[in-house]
Scaffold this motif. Sequence first.
Motif, PDB file in Angstrom:
ATOM      1  N   ILE A   1       0.835  -1.208   0.000  1.00 49.87           N
ATOM      2  CA  ILE A   1       0.000   0.000   0.000  1.00 49.87           C
ATOM      3  C   ILE A   1       0.865   1.252   0.000  1.00 49.87           C
ATOM      4  O   ILE A   1       0.588   2.218  -0.724  1.00 49.87           O
ATOM      5  CB  ILE A   1      -0.941  -0.004   1.227  1.00 49.87           C
TER       6      ILE A   1
ATOM      7  N   MET B   1       0.680   4.181  -2.762  1.00 48.94           N
ATOM      8  CA  MET B   1       0.361   5.561  -2.363  1.00 48.94           C
ATOM      9  C   MET B   1       1.415   6.525  -2.875  1.00 48.94           C
ATOM     10  O   MET B   1       1.099   7.613  -3.390  1.00 48.94           O
ATOM     11  CB  MET B   1       0.279   5.646  -0.832  1.00 48.94           C
TER      12      MET B   1
ATOM     13  N   ARG C   1      -3.827   7.495   1.947  1.00 54.76           N
ATOM     14  CA  ARG C   1      -4.321   6.142   2.223  1.00 54.76           C
ATOM     15  C   ARG C   1      -5.851   6.070   2.147  1.00 54.76           C
ATOM     16  O   ARG C   1      -6.416   5.141   1.572  1.00 54.76           O
ATOM     17  CB  ARG C   1      -3.848   5.672   3.605  1.00 54.76           C
TER      18      ARG C   1
ATOM     19  N   ASN D   1      -7.914   3.653  -0.309  1.00 57.98           N
ATOM     20  CA  ASN D   1      -8.833   2.642   0.237  1.00 57.98           C
ATOM     21  C   ASN D   1     -10.233   2.785  -0.352  1.00 57.98           C
ATOM     22  O   ASN D   1     -10.898   1.791  -0.688  1.00 57.98           O
ATOM     23  CB  ASN D   1      -8.903   2.739   1.762  1.00 57.98           C
TER      24      ASN D   1
END
Length: 441
Positions: free
Chosen positions: A412, A416, A423, A427
Amino acid sequence: MRRTMKIAVVDDEPDMRESISQWLVLSGFETEAYPSAEEALKVIGADWPGVVISDIRMPGMDGMQFLKKLMGVDSGLPVIMITGHGDVPMAVEAMRLGAMDFMEKPFNPDRLTELAKRATQARRMTLDNRALRRDLSEGQQVMSKLVGASPVMERLREDILDLGQADGHVLIDGETGTGKTLVAHALHAVGPRATKKFVPISCAAYTDENLTAKLFGPVESGLPAVEEARGGTLCLEDIEMLSEQLQARLLAFIAEQGIPAETRIIAISNARAEGRKAEDSLRPDLFYRLSALKITLPPLRSRGEDILALFTRMTEQFADEYGCEPPQVTAQEAAQLLQAPWPGNVRQLINVAERAVLQNRRGTGSITSLLLADGDESQEATTTEGKPLKEYVESFEKMLIDNTMRRHKGSIAAVMDELCLPRRTLNEKMAKYGLSRSDYL
Protein backbone atom coordinates in the motif's frame (compact mmCIF):
# COMPACT_ATOMS: atom_id res chain seq x y z
CA MET A 1 -17.39 -45.90 -14.48
CA ARG A 2 -16.96 -48.00 -11.33
CA ARG A 3 -13.31 -48.89 -10.66
CA THR A 4 -12.25 -52.53 -10.14
CA MET A 5 -10.20 -52.66 -6.93
CA LYS A 6 -7.30 -55.09 -6.60
CA ILE A 7 -5.70 -56.50 -3.47
CA ALA A 8 -1.93 -57.06 -3.53
CA VAL A 9 -0.94 -59.88 -1.17
CA VAL A 10 2.75 -59.61 -0.25
CA ASP A 11 4.29 -62.46 1.77
CA ASP A 12 7.45 -64.52 1.38
CA GLU A 13 5.66 -67.74 2.50
CA PRO A 14 3.95 -69.38 -0.51
CA ASP A 15 1.32 -71.15 1.60
CA MET A 16 0.29 -67.93 3.36
CA ARG A 17 0.12 -66.02 0.05
CA GLU A 18 -2.00 -68.72 -1.50
CA SER A 19 -4.42 -69.12 1.42
CA ILE A 20 -5.03 -65.36 1.74
CA SER A 21 -5.47 -64.97 -2.02
CA GLN A 22 -7.87 -67.93 -2.27
CA TRP A 23 -10.04 -66.68 0.56
CA LEU A 24 -10.23 -63.17 -0.91
CA VAL A 25 -11.08 -64.51 -4.38
CA LEU A 26 -13.86 -66.63 -2.85
CA SER A 27 -15.07 -63.43 -1.14
CA GLY A 28 -15.34 -61.68 -4.50
CA PHE A 29 -12.04 -59.75 -4.63
CA GLU A 30 -9.42 -59.61 -7.40
CA THR A 31 -5.95 -60.40 -6.07
CA GLU A 32 -2.31 -60.17 -7.14
CA ALA A 33 0.31 -62.10 -5.14
CA TYR A 34 3.98 -61.08 -4.70
CA PRO A 35 6.77 -63.00 -2.92
CA SER A 36 8.63 -59.85 -1.86
CA ALA A 37 8.20 -56.14 -1.30
CA GLU A 38 10.69 -55.44 -4.07
CA GLU A 39 8.51 -57.28 -6.62
CA ALA A 40 5.35 -55.50 -5.46
CA LEU A 41 6.98 -52.06 -5.75
CA LYS A 42 7.61 -52.68 -9.45
CA VAL A 43 3.83 -52.63 -9.97
CA ILE A 44 2.33 -50.45 -7.22
CA GLY A 45 2.58 -46.71 -7.90
CA ALA A 46 0.64 -43.53 -7.21
CA ASP A 47 -3.10 -43.93 -7.87
CA TRP A 48 -2.74 -47.72 -8.01
CA PRO A 49 -6.33 -49.04 -8.04
CA GLY A 50 -6.25 -51.24 -4.99
CA VAL A 51 -4.99 -51.96 -1.47
CA VAL A 52 -2.05 -53.87 0.00
CA ILE A 53 -1.92 -56.71 2.54
CA SER A 54 1.67 -57.33 3.64
CA ASP A 55 3.52 -59.49 6.15
CA ILE A 56 5.80 -57.60 8.53
CA ARG A 57 8.65 -60.13 8.76
CA MET A 58 10.11 -60.78 5.31
CA PRO A 59 13.70 -61.27 4.10
CA GLY A 60 15.26 -58.37 2.23
CA MET A 61 12.91 -55.41 2.55
CA ASP A 62 10.70 -56.08 5.56
CA GLY A 63 7.10 -54.92 6.01
CA MET A 64 8.02 -51.72 7.87
CA GLN A 65 10.45 -50.61 5.16
CA PHE A 66 7.87 -51.59 2.55
CA LEU A 67 5.21 -49.51 4.30
CA LYS A 68 7.47 -46.43 4.35
CA LYS A 69 8.15 -46.85 0.62
CA LEU A 70 4.43 -47.18 -0.12
CA MET A 71 3.56 -44.10 1.94
CA GLY A 72 6.20 -42.18 -0.03
CA VAL A 73 4.64 -43.29 -3.31
CA ASP A 74 1.00 -42.67 -2.28
CA SER A 75 0.11 -41.68 1.28
CA GLY A 76 -3.57 -42.45 0.60
CA LEU A 77 -2.93 -46.14 -0.16
CA PRO A 78 -4.60 -48.47 2.40
CA VAL A 79 -2.08 -50.98 3.79
CA ILE A 80 -3.05 -53.86 6.12
CA MET A 81 -0.16 -55.49 7.99
CA ILE A 82 0.03 -59.19 8.97
CA THR A 83 1.83 -59.80 12.26
CA GLY A 84 2.78 -62.62 14.61
CA HIS A 85 1.91 -62.36 18.32
CA GLY A 86 5.30 -60.93 19.27
CA ASP A 87 5.13 -58.26 16.56
CA VAL A 88 2.00 -56.46 17.81
CA PRO A 89 3.96 -53.40 19.10
CA MET A 90 5.62 -53.20 15.68
CA ALA A 91 2.20 -53.36 14.00
CA VAL A 92 0.95 -50.52 16.21
CA GLU A 93 4.00 -48.49 15.12
CA ALA A 94 3.13 -49.33 11.50
CA MET A 95 -0.31 -47.79 11.99
CA ARG A 96 1.34 -44.66 13.34
CA LEU A 97 3.37 -44.52 10.12
CA GLY A 98 0.27 -44.79 7.93
CA ALA A 99 -0.96 -48.40 7.86
CA MET A 100 -4.75 -48.74 7.89
CA ASP A 101 -4.92 -51.73 10.28
CA PHE A 102 -3.23 -55.01 11.17
CA MET A 103 -4.18 -58.67 11.57
CA GLU A 104 -2.55 -60.96 14.10
CA LYS A 105 -1.78 -64.59 13.11
CA PRO A 106 -3.72 -66.80 13.09
CA PHE A 107 -6.36 -64.38 11.85
CA ASN A 108 -10.10 -64.75 11.47
CA PRO A 109 -11.04 -65.06 7.75
CA ASP A 110 -14.19 -63.04 8.31
CA ARG A 111 -12.14 -60.21 9.81
CA LEU A 112 -9.87 -60.38 6.75
CA THR A 113 -12.90 -60.01 4.48
CA GLU A 114 -14.27 -57.09 6.51
CA LEU A 115 -10.92 -55.25 6.50
CA ALA A 116 -10.51 -55.84 2.74
CA LYS A 117 -14.03 -54.51 2.13
CA ARG A 118 -13.41 -51.35 4.18
CA ALA A 119 -10.00 -50.79 2.58
CA THR A 120 -11.26 -51.13 -1.02
CA GLN A 121 -14.20 -48.82 -0.33
CA ALA A 122 -11.84 -46.22 1.14
CA ARG A 123 -9.45 -46.56 -1.80
CA ARG A 124 -12.24 -46.20 -4.34
CA MET A 125 -13.45 -43.03 -2.64
CA THR A 126 -9.92 -41.60 -2.52
CA LEU A 127 -9.30 -42.22 -6.22
CA ASP A 128 -12.74 -40.92 -7.23
CA ASN A 129 -12.15 -37.72 -5.24
CA ARG A 130 -8.75 -37.26 -6.85
CA ALA A 131 -10.24 -37.71 -10.31
CA LEU A 132 -13.00 -35.23 -9.47
CA ARG A 133 -10.47 -32.65 -8.26
CA ARG A 134 -8.46 -33.08 -11.47
CA ASP A 135 -11.58 -32.65 -13.58
CA LEU A 136 -12.64 -29.57 -11.62
CA SER A 137 -9.12 -28.16 -11.84
CA GLU A 138 -9.06 -28.60 -15.61
CA GLY A 139 -12.49 -26.99 -15.92
CA GLN A 140 -11.42 -24.09 -13.69
CA GLN A 141 -8.26 -23.59 -15.75
CA VAL A 142 -10.25 -23.35 -18.97
CA MET A 143 -12.87 -21.09 -17.35
CA SER A 144 -10.13 -18.81 -15.97
CA LYS A 145 -9.14 -18.01 -19.56
CA LEU A 146 -12.54 -16.40 -20.09
CA VAL A 147 -11.39 -13.09 -18.63
CA GLY A 148 -13.81 -10.30 -17.82
CA ALA A 149 -16.25 -8.95 -15.26
CA SER A 150 -18.72 -7.37 -17.68
CA PRO A 151 -22.37 -8.51 -17.48
CA VAL A 152 -22.13 -10.30 -20.84
CA MET A 153 -19.10 -12.31 -19.67
CA GLU A 154 -20.71 -13.15 -16.33
CA ARG A 155 -23.73 -14.42 -18.27
CA LEU A 156 -21.50 -16.39 -20.66
CA ARG A 157 -19.76 -18.18 -17.78
CA GLU A 158 -23.15 -19.02 -16.23
CA ASP A 159 -24.36 -20.38 -19.58
CA ILE A 160 -21.25 -22.55 -19.93
CA LEU A 161 -21.69 -24.01 -16.43
CA ASP A 162 -25.38 -24.68 -17.09
CA LEU A 163 -25.05 -26.11 -20.61
CA GLY A 164 -21.91 -28.05 -19.68
CA GLN A 165 -24.05 -30.29 -17.46
CA ALA A 166 -26.72 -30.85 -20.14
CA ASP A 167 -26.86 -33.73 -22.64
CA GLY A 168 -28.03 -31.86 -25.73
CA HIS A 169 -25.88 -30.86 -28.68
CA VAL A 170 -24.67 -27.24 -28.73
CA LEU A 171 -24.26 -24.65 -31.47
CA ILE A 172 -21.74 -21.86 -30.81
CA ASP A 173 -21.66 -18.79 -33.03
CA GLY A 174 -20.27 -15.28 -32.90
CA GLU A 175 -17.92 -12.96 -34.72
CA THR A 176 -14.39 -13.97 -35.73
CA GLY A 177 -11.92 -14.01 -32.84
CA THR A 178 -14.44 -14.05 -29.97
CA GLY A 179 -13.16 -17.35 -28.54
CA LYS A 180 -15.64 -19.92 -29.84
CA THR A 181 -13.15 -22.80 -29.69
CA LEU A 182 -12.18 -21.90 -26.11
CA VAL A 183 -15.86 -21.96 -25.11
CA ALA A 184 -16.26 -25.40 -26.74
CA HIS A 185 -13.35 -26.70 -24.64
CA ALA A 186 -14.90 -25.13 -21.53
CA LEU A 187 -18.28 -26.79 -22.16
CA HIS A 188 -16.54 -30.16 -22.31
CA ALA A 189 -14.24 -29.52 -19.33
CA VAL A 190 -16.99 -28.53 -16.87
CA GLY A 191 -19.38 -31.33 -17.81
CA PRO A 192 -19.75 -35.03 -16.95
CA ARG A 193 -17.82 -36.00 -20.13
CA ALA A 194 -14.65 -34.20 -18.97
CA THR A 195 -12.77 -37.49 -18.49
CA LYS A 196 -13.68 -38.63 -22.01
CA LYS A 197 -12.18 -37.58 -25.33
CA PHE A 198 -12.62 -34.09 -26.83
CA VAL A 199 -12.11 -34.49 -30.59
CA PRO A 200 -11.96 -31.26 -32.65
CA ILE A 201 -12.37 -31.38 -36.44
CA SER A 202 -12.20 -28.37 -38.77
CA CYS A 203 -14.75 -28.89 -41.52
CA ALA A 204 -13.04 -26.19 -43.61
CA ALA A 205 -9.62 -27.88 -43.56
CA TYR A 206 -10.44 -30.90 -45.75
CA THR A 207 -11.90 -31.73 -49.11
CA ASP A 208 -15.34 -33.32 -48.99
CA GLU A 209 -13.90 -36.79 -49.62
CA ASN A 210 -11.16 -36.45 -46.98
CA LEU A 211 -13.59 -35.01 -44.43
CA THR A 212 -15.96 -37.94 -44.96
CA ALA A 213 -13.11 -40.36 -44.23
CA LYS A 214 -11.89 -38.29 -41.29
CA LEU A 215 -15.33 -38.31 -39.69
CA PHE A 216 -16.74 -41.71 -40.61
CA GLY A 217 -13.84 -43.73 -42.02
CA PRO A 218 -12.14 -45.63 -43.39
CA VAL A 219 -8.88 -44.11 -42.08
CA GLU A 220 -5.33 -45.40 -42.65
CA SER A 221 -4.56 -45.52 -38.92
CA GLY A 222 -6.47 -45.01 -35.69
CA LEU A 223 -10.21 -44.48 -35.56
CA PRO A 224 -12.58 -42.16 -37.46
CA ALA A 225 -13.62 -39.13 -35.41
CA VAL A 226 -17.12 -40.41 -34.58
CA GLU A 227 -15.57 -43.53 -33.02
CA GLU A 228 -12.68 -41.75 -31.32
CA ALA A 229 -15.11 -39.32 -29.66
CA ARG A 230 -17.59 -42.03 -28.62
CA GLY A 231 -18.85 -41.25 -25.11
CA GLY A 232 -17.15 -37.85 -25.19
CA THR A 233 -17.41 -34.71 -27.32
CA LEU A 234 -17.06 -34.26 -31.07
CA CYS A 235 -16.38 -30.59 -31.88
CA LEU A 236 -17.09 -29.60 -35.49
CA GLU A 237 -15.64 -26.19 -36.37
CA ASP A 238 -16.94 -24.31 -39.44
CA ILE A 239 -20.03 -26.53 -39.45
CA GLU A 240 -21.53 -24.49 -42.29
CA MET A 241 -18.84 -25.92 -44.62
CA LEU A 242 -20.39 -29.41 -44.58
CA SER A 243 -21.71 -30.57 -47.95
CA GLU A 244 -25.32 -31.73 -48.35
CA GLN A 245 -24.13 -35.34 -48.41
CA LEU A 246 -22.11 -34.97 -45.20
CA GLN A 247 -24.96 -33.14 -43.49
CA ALA A 248 -27.22 -36.10 -44.24
CA ARG A 249 -24.55 -38.51 -42.93
CA LEU A 250 -24.12 -36.49 -39.72
CA LEU A 251 -27.89 -36.29 -39.22
CA ALA A 252 -28.13 -40.10 -39.52
CA PHE A 253 -25.33 -40.50 -36.96
CA ILE A 254 -27.15 -38.20 -34.52
CA ALA A 255 -30.44 -40.04 -35.03
CA GLU A 256 -28.97 -43.49 -34.41
CA GLN A 257 -27.49 -42.40 -31.06
CA GLY A 258 -30.88 -41.86 -29.49
CA ILE A 259 -31.61 -39.69 -26.45
CA PRO A 260 -29.55 -38.90 -24.46
CA ALA A 261 -26.79 -38.99 -27.08
CA GLU A 262 -23.78 -41.18 -26.32
CA THR A 263 -21.51 -38.67 -28.06
CA ARG A 264 -22.16 -34.97 -27.67
CA ILE A 265 -21.65 -32.71 -30.69
CA ILE A 266 -20.54 -29.11 -30.28
CA ALA A 267 -20.89 -27.29 -33.59
CA ILE A 268 -19.03 -24.01 -34.17
CA SER A 269 -20.35 -21.70 -36.86
CA ASN A 270 -18.33 -18.88 -38.42
CA ALA A 271 -21.12 -17.91 -40.83
CA ARG A 272 -21.74 -14.72 -38.85
CA ALA A 273 -18.28 -13.47 -39.89
CA GLU A 274 -19.53 -13.43 -43.48
CA GLY A 275 -22.80 -11.72 -42.60
CA ARG A 276 -24.81 -14.95 -42.77
CA LYS A 277 -26.47 -17.25 -40.24
CA ALA A 278 -25.76 -20.92 -39.56
CA GLU A 279 -29.33 -21.85 -40.51
CA ASP A 280 -28.75 -20.39 -43.99
CA SER A 281 -26.08 -23.05 -44.68
CA LEU A 282 -27.50 -26.12 -42.91
CA ARG A 283 -30.51 -28.25 -43.73
CA PRO A 284 -33.28 -27.39 -41.23
CA ASP A 285 -33.50 -30.80 -39.56
CA LEU A 286 -29.74 -30.83 -38.87
CA PHE A 287 -29.72 -27.21 -37.71
CA TYR A 288 -32.48 -27.81 -35.16
CA ARG A 289 -30.72 -30.95 -33.88
CA LEU A 290 -27.41 -29.11 -33.43
CA SER A 291 -28.91 -25.93 -31.99
CA ALA A 292 -30.92 -27.62 -29.25
CA LEU A 293 -28.70 -25.50 -27.01
CA LYS A 294 -27.06 -22.35 -28.36
CA ILE A 295 -24.41 -19.86 -27.25
CA THR A 296 -23.68 -16.62 -29.10
CA LEU A 297 -20.41 -15.03 -28.02
CA PRO A 298 -20.36 -11.28 -27.36
CA PRO A 299 -18.10 -9.07 -29.49
CA LEU A 300 -15.20 -7.44 -27.64
CA ARG A 301 -16.54 -3.90 -28.27
CA SER A 302 -19.58 -4.71 -26.09
CA ARG A 303 -17.50 -5.80 -23.08
CA GLY A 304 -16.52 -2.40 -21.65
CA GLU A 305 -13.59 -2.39 -19.25
CA ASP A 306 -12.95 -6.08 -19.93
CA ILE A 307 -10.90 -4.68 -22.82
CA LEU A 308 -8.42 -3.10 -20.40
CA ALA A 309 -8.33 -6.19 -18.17
CA LEU A 310 -7.62 -8.42 -21.17
CA PHE A 311 -5.01 -6.05 -22.58
CA THR A 312 -3.24 -5.87 -19.21
CA ARG A 313 -3.20 -9.64 -18.79
CA MET A 314 -1.90 -10.26 -22.29
CA THR A 315 0.86 -7.62 -22.09
CA GLU A 316 2.00 -9.13 -18.77
CA GLN A 317 2.09 -12.62 -20.28
CA PHE A 318 4.01 -11.49 -23.36
CA ALA A 319 6.39 -9.38 -21.25
CA ASP A 320 7.16 -12.44 -19.15
CA GLU A 321 7.69 -14.49 -22.31
CA TYR A 322 10.03 -11.94 -23.88
CA GLY A 323 11.84 -11.10 -20.63
CA CYS A 324 10.96 -7.40 -20.50
CA GLU A 325 8.62 -4.95 -18.77
CA PRO A 326 5.03 -4.54 -20.00
CA PRO A 327 4.16 -1.15 -21.52
CA GLN A 328 2.57 1.46 -19.25
CA VAL A 329 -0.80 2.52 -20.66
CA THR A 330 -1.56 6.24 -20.58
CA ALA A 331 -5.03 7.65 -19.98
CA GLN A 332 -5.31 8.60 -23.65
CA GLU A 333 -4.27 5.10 -24.77
CA ALA A 334 -6.72 3.49 -22.32
CA ALA A 335 -9.54 5.58 -23.80
CA GLN A 336 -8.46 4.59 -27.31
CA LEU A 337 -8.40 0.90 -26.36
CA LEU A 338 -11.92 1.21 -24.98
CA GLN A 339 -13.18 3.09 -28.06
CA ALA A 340 -11.52 0.93 -30.75
CA PRO A 341 -14.02 -1.07 -32.88
CA TRP A 342 -12.03 -4.34 -32.56
CA PRO A 343 -13.35 -6.08 -35.70
CA GLY A 344 -11.01 -9.01 -34.95
CA ASN A 345 -12.19 -9.15 -31.32
CA VAL A 346 -10.03 -10.93 -28.71
CA ARG A 347 -7.71 -12.40 -31.32
CA GLN A 348 -6.95 -8.90 -32.60
CA LEU A 349 -6.40 -7.57 -29.06
CA ILE A 350 -3.89 -10.37 -28.39
CA ASN A 351 -1.95 -9.41 -31.53
CA VAL A 352 -1.91 -5.73 -30.54
CA ALA A 353 -0.78 -6.63 -26.99
CA GLU A 354 2.15 -8.70 -28.28
CA ARG A 355 3.28 -5.94 -30.65
CA ALA A 356 2.98 -3.37 -27.85
CA VAL A 357 5.34 -5.45 -25.69
CA LEU A 358 7.84 -5.84 -28.55
CA GLN A 359 7.70 -2.09 -29.22
CA ASN A 360 8.22 -1.33 -25.54
CA ARG A 361 11.24 -3.64 -25.44
CA ARG A 362 12.79 -1.64 -28.28
CA GLY A 363 11.77 1.65 -26.66
CA THR A 364 9.87 2.84 -29.73
CA GLY A 365 6.29 3.28 -30.91
CA SER A 366 3.03 3.64 -29.03
CA ILE A 367 -0.25 1.79 -28.52
CA THR A 368 -1.98 4.58 -30.45
CA SER A 369 0.15 3.91 -33.53
CA LEU A 370 -0.61 0.17 -33.28
CA LEU A 371 -4.36 0.79 -33.14
CA LEU A 372 -4.18 3.10 -36.16
CA ALA A 373 -2.08 0.61 -38.11
CA ASP A 374 -4.36 -2.26 -37.13
CA GLY A 375 -7.64 -0.65 -38.19
CA ASP A 376 -9.19 1.36 -40.96
CA GLU A 377 -7.81 4.89 -40.51
CA SER A 378 -10.73 6.31 -42.44
CA GLN A 379 -13.07 5.12 -39.68
CA GLU A 380 -13.42 7.01 -36.46
CA ALA A 381 -12.28 4.78 -33.58
CA THR A 382 -15.44 4.63 -31.46
CA THR A 383 -17.57 1.79 -30.19
CA THR A 384 -20.96 1.24 -31.72
CA GLU A 385 -22.59 1.95 -28.38
CA GLY A 386 -20.52 4.87 -27.12
CA LYS A 387 -19.88 5.64 -23.43
CA PRO A 388 -19.92 8.68 -21.16
CA LEU A 389 -16.50 10.17 -20.38
CA LYS A 390 -16.96 9.27 -16.69
CA GLU A 391 -16.98 5.55 -17.53
CA TYR A 392 -13.73 5.81 -19.50
CA VAL A 393 -12.08 7.67 -16.63
CA GLU A 394 -13.23 5.11 -14.05
CA SER A 395 -12.08 2.20 -16.21
CA PHE A 396 -8.64 3.76 -16.60
CA GLU A 397 -8.44 4.57 -12.88
CA LYS A 398 -9.28 1.00 -11.92
CA MET A 399 -6.72 -0.38 -14.38
CA LEU A 400 -4.03 2.00 -13.09
CA ILE A 401 -4.55 1.03 -9.43
CA ASP A 402 -4.74 -2.66 -10.35
CA ASN A 403 -1.48 -2.54 -12.36
CA THR A 404 0.34 -0.57 -9.65
CA MET A 405 -0.83 -2.93 -6.88
CA ARG A 406 0.26 -5.89 -8.98
CA ARG A 407 3.67 -4.37 -9.70
CA HIS A 408 4.32 -3.58 -6.01
CA LYS A 409 2.89 -6.95 -4.83
CA GLY A 410 0.22 -5.33 -2.66
CA SER A 411 2.45 -2.76 -0.90
CA ILE A 412 0.00 0.00 0.00
CA ALA A 413 2.82 2.42 0.88
CA ALA A 414 4.52 1.96 -2.51
CA VAL A 415 1.22 2.41 -4.37
CA MET A 416 0.36 5.56 -2.36
CA ASP A 417 3.80 6.98 -3.17
CA GLU A 418 3.68 6.22 -6.92
CA LEU A 419 0.11 7.44 -7.45
CA CYS A 420 0.42 10.36 -4.97
CA LEU A 421 -2.74 9.24 -3.16
CA PRO A 422 -3.47 9.47 0.59
CA ARG A 423 -4.32 6.14 2.22
CA ARG A 424 -7.98 7.00 2.76
CA THR A 425 -8.50 7.96 -0.90
CA LEU A 426 -6.72 4.80 -2.10
CA ASN A 427 -8.83 2.64 0.24
CA GLU A 428 -12.04 4.27 -0.99
CA LYS A 429 -11.13 3.78 -4.64
CA MET A 430 -10.11 0.14 -4.10
CA ALA A 431 -13.43 -0.53 -2.36
CA LYS A 432 -15.29 1.23 -5.18
CA TYR A 433 -13.63 -0.92 -7.85
CA GLY A 434 -13.75 -4.20 -5.89
CA LEU A 435 -9.96 -4.45 -5.49
CA SER A 436 -8.55 -6.25 -2.45
CA ARG A 437 -4.95 -6.06 -1.21
CA SER A 438 -4.98 -9.80 -0.45
CA ASP A 439 -5.28 -10.53 -4.18
CA TYR A 440 -1.80 -9.07 -4.79
CA LEU A 441 0.19 -10.60 -1.93
